[in-house]
Design an enzyme around this catalytic site. Sequence first.
Site, PDB file in Angstrom:
ATOM      1  N   LYS A  79      18.306  11.246  35.880  1.00  0.00           N
ATOM      2  CA  LYS A  79      19.257  10.784  36.862  1.00  0.00           C
ATOM      3  C   LYS A  79      18.898   9.388  37.575  1.00  0.00           C
ATOM      4  CE  LYS A  79      21.655  13.264  40.941  1.00  0.00           C
ATOM      5  NZ  LYS A  79      21.530  14.617  41.708  1.00  0.00           N
ATOM      6  N   SER A 154      26.189  16.402  41.426  1.00  0.00           N
ATOM      7  CA  SER A 154      26.126  14.918  41.371  1.00  0.00           C
ATOM      8  C   SER A 154      25.319  14.534  40.331  1.00  0.00           C
ATOM      9  CB  SER A 154      25.346  14.307  42.683  1.00  0.00           C
ATOM     10  OG  SER A 154      24.160  14.975  42.701  1.00  0.00           O
ATOM     11  N   SER A 178      23.839  20.648  42.711  1.00  0.00           N
ATOM     12  CA  SER A 178      23.747  19.347  41.973  1.00  0.00           C
ATOM     13  C   SER A 178      23.275  19.552  40.378  1.00  0.00           C
ATOM     14  CB  SER A 178      23.390  18.131  42.439  1.00  0.00           C
ATOM     15  OG  SER A 178      24.014  17.932  43.670  1.00  0.00           O
TER      16      SER A 178
END
Lengths: 485, 481
Positions: A79, A154, A178
């Site tokens: 990420k 996310s 997330s």
Amino acid sequence: MTKLYELTAHELAQKLAQNEISSIEATQACLERIEATNNLGAYLHVDSVGALALAKASDERRRANNTNGPLDGVPMALKDIFLTEGMPTTCGSKILAGFKPPYNGTVVQKLKDAGVVLLGKLNMDEFAMGSSNEYSGFTPARNPWDPERVPGGSSGGCAIAVAAGLAFATLGTDTGGSIRQPAALCGVVGLKPTYSRVSRFGVIAYASSLDQVGPLTKDVTDCAQVLQVIAGHDPHDSTSADVAVPDYTKDIEQGVSGLRLGIPKEYFAPGIDAQVRAAVEAAIKTYEQLGAKISEISLPHTDYAIAAYYLVATAEASSNLARYDGVRYGPRRDPGLGLNEMYDDTRSQFGSEVKRRIMLGTYALSAGYYDAYYGKAQKVRTLVQRDFANAFAQCDALITPTSPSPAFKLGENVSDPIKMYLADVFTVSVNMAGLPGISLPCGFTKDGLPIGIQLIAAPMAEALLLRTARAYEREHKWHLQRPAL
Amino acid sequence: MTRYEPVIGLEVHAQLRTQSKLFCSCSTAFGADVNLHTCAVCLGMPGVLPVLNRHAVDLAIRAGLGLGCTIHPRSQWSRKNYFYPDLPKGYQISQYDQPIATDGQLIVEVDGATSTVRIMRIHMEEDAAKNVHDDLIAGNRSYVDFNRGGTPLVEIVSQPDIRSAAQAAAYMKTLRQILRYLGVCDGNMEEGSLRCDANVSIRPVGETKLGTRTELKNINSFRFVQQAIEYEIERQKEVLASGGTIVQETRLWDTQAKVTRSMRSKEEAHDYRYFPDPDLPNLVLEPSYIENIRTELPELPAAKLKRYTTELGLSNYDANILTEDAEIALFFEKALAVFKKPKAIANWVINEVLRKLKTQNDDTAAAATLTDAYAQQIGELVELVEDNIISGKIAKDIFADLKAGDSPKRIVDEHGLKQVSDVGSIEPLIDEVLAKNPESVAKYKAGRTNMLGFFVGQVMKQTGGKANPKLVNELIQKKLS
Ligand SMILES: [Zn+2]
């Protein structure tokens, strides 16, 4: 015939060990796949040159019989919230466009030391604020099972990359769900470890008391192997737990016979999608058949968790994001501005969701409102923790849906923040209580969208969680299904 | 006309004497090149986390104990949020509602009268960086030097117990002295190691309510503390006398014009949005840990002063000079351990050592001078004089040339500097001097007895200063009588 990029990380590791495949080949397979699925918007930055160099080095180590463990040579991606030395790191925000960190975060360094090949950085909601990846400062990402739908957020890019074979495993972060929510929406395994189990040093903070790093993988065994590498005390993180790391794969095949599994009744309230409910209930049946003792339990403060969560998270975020002021890094568009004008201009580059949360958090902390909002939220947090402590006095792990619905359509919830916030309704309590939680595939809707089940355990009980997840995974092959792309 | 009394409270920022910063391992050394002592952590870069410097905590505990405070077994780190370019994270990590120490006191003396100023609290925090405004070189630009950012501080907050500018200055001096004794802060005000904000208000005598106060920011010398407060008291009196009201505001002391000037009004003061820092666990101190530090506390100036006068028999004057500074007191005690005549050692330290130190005028050089080895040398030297082995004159010569590694006793042996006290070898020299100076002898005999010094000096010169001057004196007088 399974394609190379469809292998799990541990299957790849085996083939690497037996010299059936080289790391270069595996890396190239990912790079080609990334190229071919560009429309999904999974990656924000691909470092093919660097990745191939790392793969080459891994292959050389292997030839010299000098590998660094099971993940050596396995291509992974991160990420874009993890700081990677010399590699662009934006946290999905224009405010960090062009930022190349001067250091590697602790988990990044651990992966490098383990010989992992780093492919690049994955799309995410800006500063990890969002449940759909539509709030990325650059481009929204798309669900590989249905590109008209969101991948979840996310860590949406992470879930896409694993589901679509753009990396063998990824690392995401989970502040309110997330990791688990996008894992559920994309049909992969996602683990949020116990708060403090994995170092946060070098991970861009959203809400410091809730953020936790964890893997998204194709199956539970991969999840255990990645956790093995990243877990452990870090002297650079004062909140990291100084507790020995167990062997997460040792008992993973042990099954659930005799385990007591609790079903929190508050997680099956109206509002939950019927197909999701049916799939989760079927999964509970499976556990019963496997010899687990199922009982209904209650987490009475669940209703208050989401409101309290948004107060705590936004309050911390409003402070954590203050450093993006344009003084030291990040784009400064007009060098001629005065101080206040420069602050305004820099911070106007935040996206709407980030601005909304900064405002909310600033308000919650302001003089005269602190007790009513932030202080009250912390009290609720204590009650939520107590709920779980009571539950774990009665059972070993809890079973809930991960998300109230399967992946929704792009744009469907953007205009309604509250509705969007409810996407995390089943996951936030786990962050509020600092517990480990895992999401794994437990079925598909009739439209072919993945459904996830969430397992929750007591602090530091990741091994139990992985074992419980693995028992289910052995019975059903949901995790072997791949999106048609 | 209304008579007013000033009410003053001081907030003193003291830089803790650590090698590294409060939450990272960067150096705290003063005077380095701009932005040299920085890292990702003290620059507040994305992803960084603070790691507490335990030595700073130890020093803060020492400060608290030395000022008679209660040390709290549990204190908390908070974030103080505000925007300024010198604050890289957008917040300062500080202690807020749960500080490390509270409820102490400081005894202050002004013109022989002592008073007690209560200490409200001591909390730890990190310092901000420094803005550099450089409009000459680069054309109206500002830069930030982050070397100081993250340096550990304690803020020592007094109760509003101070009633005069002189008392405020005395408070600062005594505080600095104690902090230096404790080794907590070097007290170097020019380098900003010790800075003070003063809250000043006035009220009619007899009134118990506090008047509206102004805050005088960042005062960095004892003189300015006194001048700024004096000015501010007078200014407030004039405002009230002319029917005005005091505005709560921050003011700065203009050292050139010798006036305080309004900096910003408190109305636009920040809402700091304090909340507990989620990156740092509460600071938990075992009671035994605190007690260990208590047992290691040095003797503080007031106790030392008392002991010097009562046990060592020194005058109040000498004891005051010796105890003013911890390093000097310690040096005196080390020299005293070598030769146990307090008055003689005190004289040497005060008259010779301190005079020499004053020429250095630099704390670091001074600290480097006041070594154990030097104390050994001074002890030996005083012993040689007191035992009549050498004359005071020779002792001063040796002192002036003393180098590291020298031993005064060895120097005396090697250069044959022992005092000559045997009549047989001195008498012929006296005879010689008298014979060479018949006119002087005549003058002496005619009543000019002050010529005696001249004769003694001549004899001393002949012996290279080694003759026992007392003996020479006696012998000359006897011969001329
Ligand atoms: Zn630093």
